[in-house]
Design a protein around this motif. Sequence first.
Motif, PDB file in Angstrom:
ATOM      1  N   ARG A  43       0.826  -1.209   0.000  1.00 15.09           N
ATOM      2  CA  ARG A  43       0.000   0.000   0.000  1.00 15.09           C
ATOM      3  C   ARG A  43       0.858   1.255   0.000  1.00 15.09           C
ATOM      4  O   ARG A  43       0.525   2.254  -0.660  1.00 15.09           O
ATOM      5  N   ILE A  86      -6.980   2.308   0.164  1.00 14.68           N
ATOM      6  CA  ILE A  86      -6.748   0.872   0.429  1.00 14.68           C
ATOM      7  C   ILE A  86      -6.789   0.631   1.930  1.00 14.68           C
ATOM      8  O   ILE A  86      -5.901   1.062   2.669  1.00 14.68           O
ATOM      9  N   HIS A 105      -5.534   3.009   9.194  1.00 12.98           N
ATOM     10  CA  HIS A 105      -4.648   1.989   8.633  1.00 12.98           C
ATOM     11  C   HIS A 105      -3.940   1.166   9.708  1.00 12.98           C
ATOM     12  O   HIS A 105      -2.925   0.521   9.439  1.00 12.98           O
ATOM     13  N   ARG A 165      -3.525   5.494  -2.304  1.00 13.00           N
ATOM     14  CA  ARG A 165      -3.009   4.899  -1.064  1.00 13.00           C
ATOM     15  C   ARG A 165      -4.018   4.944   0.072  1.00 13.00           C
ATOM     16  O   ARG A 165      -4.222   3.958   0.777  1.00 13.00           O
TER      17      ARG A 165
END
Length: 457
Positions: A37, A48, A315, A45
Amino acid sequence: MQDLKPSEIVAELDRYIIGQGKAKRSVAIALRNRWRRRQVPEELRDEIAPKNIILIGPTGVGKTEIARRLSLMTDSPFYKVEASKFTEVGYVGRDVESMVRDLVELTVNAVKQAEQEAVQERARAIAEERMLDLLLPKSGGQEPVKREGGGETALELVAGAGEEHSSTREKLRRMLRDGKLDNRFVDLDLPDRSGPMVEIFSNMGMEEMGINFKDMLGGLLPRNVKRRKIKVPEALKILTQEEAQNLIDMDKVVRTAIAKVEESGIIFLDEIDKIVAKSSGQGPDVSREGVQRDLLPIVEGSSVNTKYGPVRSDHILFIASGAFHAIKPSDLIPELQGRFPIRVELDALGREEFARILTEPRNALVLQYIALLKTDGVDLEFGGDAIARIAAIAEEVNESTENIGARRLHTLMECLLEDVLFDAPCEGMSRVVVDADYVDAKLKALKEDEDLSRYIL
């Protein structure tokens, strides 16, 4: 991470964890995807999302160890927390956002430690100059420090009355480095921690109040210091730590830590099945479902306020685990199910796996006990028949009592080697051989007494 392919991640995990190939493949792919990623174009980016994982299996099969080894392998910020500790906001207990705060706190401390180690040489040099100032004050300052109980001053020790101050300082520096001043004492001002402690208890995170009370009160109250007489080596160590803290840029440390958490943080949510309500109703079941709803925005991605500033959880990789005996993953609220797209069932461990766990991993139990007894000059040897017998007993006890997986081996090994561990420091014991007969003599009667084995094994 750039050099670790999924197959290499699995091979590294194989060095510590026996079996569970499916789980290893899933976490290896998830970990590699995080690196992938960061290589894609920036506009894509942020779109994801991490593929969070639920590990399903009984206790003691390697769920926590898989997640922990992943974080060590990639130097990722890692935090393990039991989901059963959380309660819905409004109930007495920890709120779910505290796990992100705790992860940030751990990462800040780790980055700070790494930065301090990087400046150790400079800090040591500055601390050495401060130590020389204490040992050999400049003219008009305090008297040079005397040896405990009297004796010559540092100045008298290295030079005559007509010696130059600078050359005396260099002679004293050499003596300090050679350890010739290790028995001398210096007066050092240290923070006085004997004052009253003020703790603030709340069912909400302290950061949610908008004020960090400890920092606020710490700034208002005067800083108490206490002069202590300390030996030179210990004083030099304290001064080095102080200088290392002064040399690092805490703003940079915080920025680096937050970036690491947001880009590569891993939160391991254990016992997630314990926050699933068995039936809709009242009482604690209401809070359990509330915890799931509180978890949802954190796992989906939101901003969490910490004392270091807001931190995004978009993330962070969440790895959840649970035995799921009485309930199923599909009993989670639908929204939360969707945030854990990868589900892996771990295999229960049997006789063959127990035998391999005892001997194959780099941190195998047998190797640990051999190393421990080696310190007392005792050579401990295990025969192949002994390993097979221990594995068989572990499987039988797990079937007849509660199945706690590989953790049963720790209990069996302690019972098996209790006498050896107690007698090892005695003279005359240099070699102990453990075979199947030895295992039976120590464990068979205990295993057959079912009532007793429930307490001891």
